[in-house]
Scaffold this motif. Structure first.
Motif, PDB file in Angstrom:
ATOM      1  N   CYS A  25      10.093   2.838   9.844  1.00 50.17           N
ATOM      2  CA  CYS A  25      10.611   2.022  10.787  1.00 50.17           C
ATOM      3  C   CYS A  25      12.039   1.784  10.420  1.00 50.17           C
ATOM      4  CB  CYS A  25      10.136   0.540  10.798  1.00 50.17           C
ATOM      5  SG  CYS A  25       8.272   0.569  11.454  1.00 50.17           S
ATOM      6  N   GLY A  52      15.913   7.550  10.690  1.00 50.02           N
ATOM      7  CA  GLY A  52      16.913   7.241  11.133  1.00 50.02           C
ATOM      8  C   GLY A  52      18.055   8.180  11.276  1.00 50.02           C
ATOM      9  N   TYR A 172       8.208  -1.287  21.840  1.00 48.76           N
ATOM     10  CA  TYR A 172       9.531  -0.809  21.263  1.00 48.76           C
ATOM     11  C   TYR A 172       9.256  -0.222  19.875  1.00 48.76           C
ATOM     12  CZ  TYR A 172      13.533  -1.565  18.321  1.00 48.76           C
ATOM     13  OH  TYR A 172      14.687  -1.431  17.327  1.00 48.76           O
ATOM     14  N   GLU A 176       9.820   3.656  18.800  1.00 47.34           N
ATOM     15  CA  GLU A 176      11.133   3.958  17.800  1.00 47.34           C
ATOM     16  C   GLU A 176      10.318   4.999  16.452  1.00 47.34           C
ATOM     17  OE1 GLU A 176      14.109   3.795  17.625  1.00 47.34           O
ATOM     18  OE2 GLU A 176      13.895   2.992  19.762  1.00 47.34           O
ATOM     19  N   LYS A 179       9.820   8.632  17.100  1.00 48.09           N
ATOM     20  CA  LYS A 179      10.973   9.348  16.891  1.00 48.09           C
ATOM     21  C   LYS A 179      11.164   9.966  15.619  1.00 48.09           C
ATOM     22  CE  LYS A 179      13.626   6.779  20.406  1.00 48.09           C
ATOM     23  NZ  LYS A 179      14.815   5.812  20.535  1.00 48.09           N
TER      24      LYS A 179
END
Length: 264
Positions: A25, A52, A172, A176, A179
């Motif tokens: 996350c 990220g 949501y 995420e 990904k």
């Protein structure tokens, strides 16, 4: 990208707080906190290794993540920092203090976390599922082999056990998480499950605040009791309607907790 190698969002002015995210996350899971608090605090949100915009630019270990955040704090010459670590992010915060000391750190907020994730014969305060080293070996292989099925399951376990998350929140979170690169996540999971910070917490050098979900699917109230009995300058805030992610499930109450810590 900073010299630390991490992608870091740095917004606002005031006492610095570093929001350190959980496994799978990335930093965007603290977007609500940044939006609500940046008028009163300097909000620093890294994407940890394997997550990220940082991706594989930094080795995928808890230690490398801790070193990189410390590098940024030193580059910026930040003092009296509040570390706010969610889940894996708490372990990164502990590693930072263990490896570099607490000279720049004013206090710590841990979000729904145990100092040792794996259970064994002498420790039953790891994950509520009873995850042991042997079972963890199987899960580690599952991360890459069955990744397409995991994001929704991971996301659902983040939230309160007996109720549905707010509309759109589960979608949501799972979107995420999906990904992420499971190969990099596997390395980070192997790193975090190898760690044990019980001794550090017994002599923790700064005030420690545990923000715990009363309906957490990951950690039991026995974890709260262990902290109360072992951490020297300890405070507990229970989030009655939250699971493993109080900052997402009860954001207004969580922001109030953070503001209280910032104003100490």
């Amino acid at each position: 990208m900073t010299e630390s190698g991490l992608f870091i969002r740095d917004e606002g002015a005031g006492r610095p707080i570093v929001f350190v995210h959980g496994w799978s996350c990335p930093g965007m899971f603290f977007n609500r906190q940044v939006a609500d608090l940046k008028a009163r605090a300097r909000c620093i949100v890294p994407d940890l290794p394997g997550h990220g915009a940082t991706g594989d630019r930094v080795p995928c270990t808890i230690e490398a993540a801790a070193d990189a955040i410390h590098t940024y704090l030193s580059e910026q010459d930040l003092q009296d920092v509040v570390l706010c670590g969610w889940s894996m992010g708490a372990l990164v915060s502990y590693a930072l203090i263990e490896r570099h000391g607490a000279d720049r750190i004013g206090s710590m907020i841990a979000i729904d976390m145990s100092p040792k994730v794996l259970n064994d014969a002498g420790w039953h305060n790891g994950t509520r599922s009873g995850l042991t080293a042997g079972q963890n070996t199987h899960f580690i292989n599952t991360i890459t082999a069955d990744w397409q099925r995991l994001p929704r399951r991971i996301a659902r376990r983040m939230f309160a056990a007996d109720s549905e998350p707010c509309p759109g929140l589960l979608d949501y979170a799972s979107g995420e998480i999906a990904k992420a690169n499971p190969v990099l996540l596997k390395d980070m999971w192997m790193s975090l499950t190898a760690l044990d910070f019980r001794e550090l917490l017994r002599t923790f050098p700064v005030p420690f605040h545990l923000a715990a979900g009363a309906k957490s699917q990951l950690y039991s109230p026995e974890v709260h009791r262990w902290h109360r009995e072992n951490v020297p300058d300890f405070q507990l805030t229970l989030f009655d309607h939250s699971g493993h992610a109080p900052h997402l499930e009860e954001p207004e109450k969580f922001q109030a907790l953070v503001l209280g810590e910032l104003n100490r």
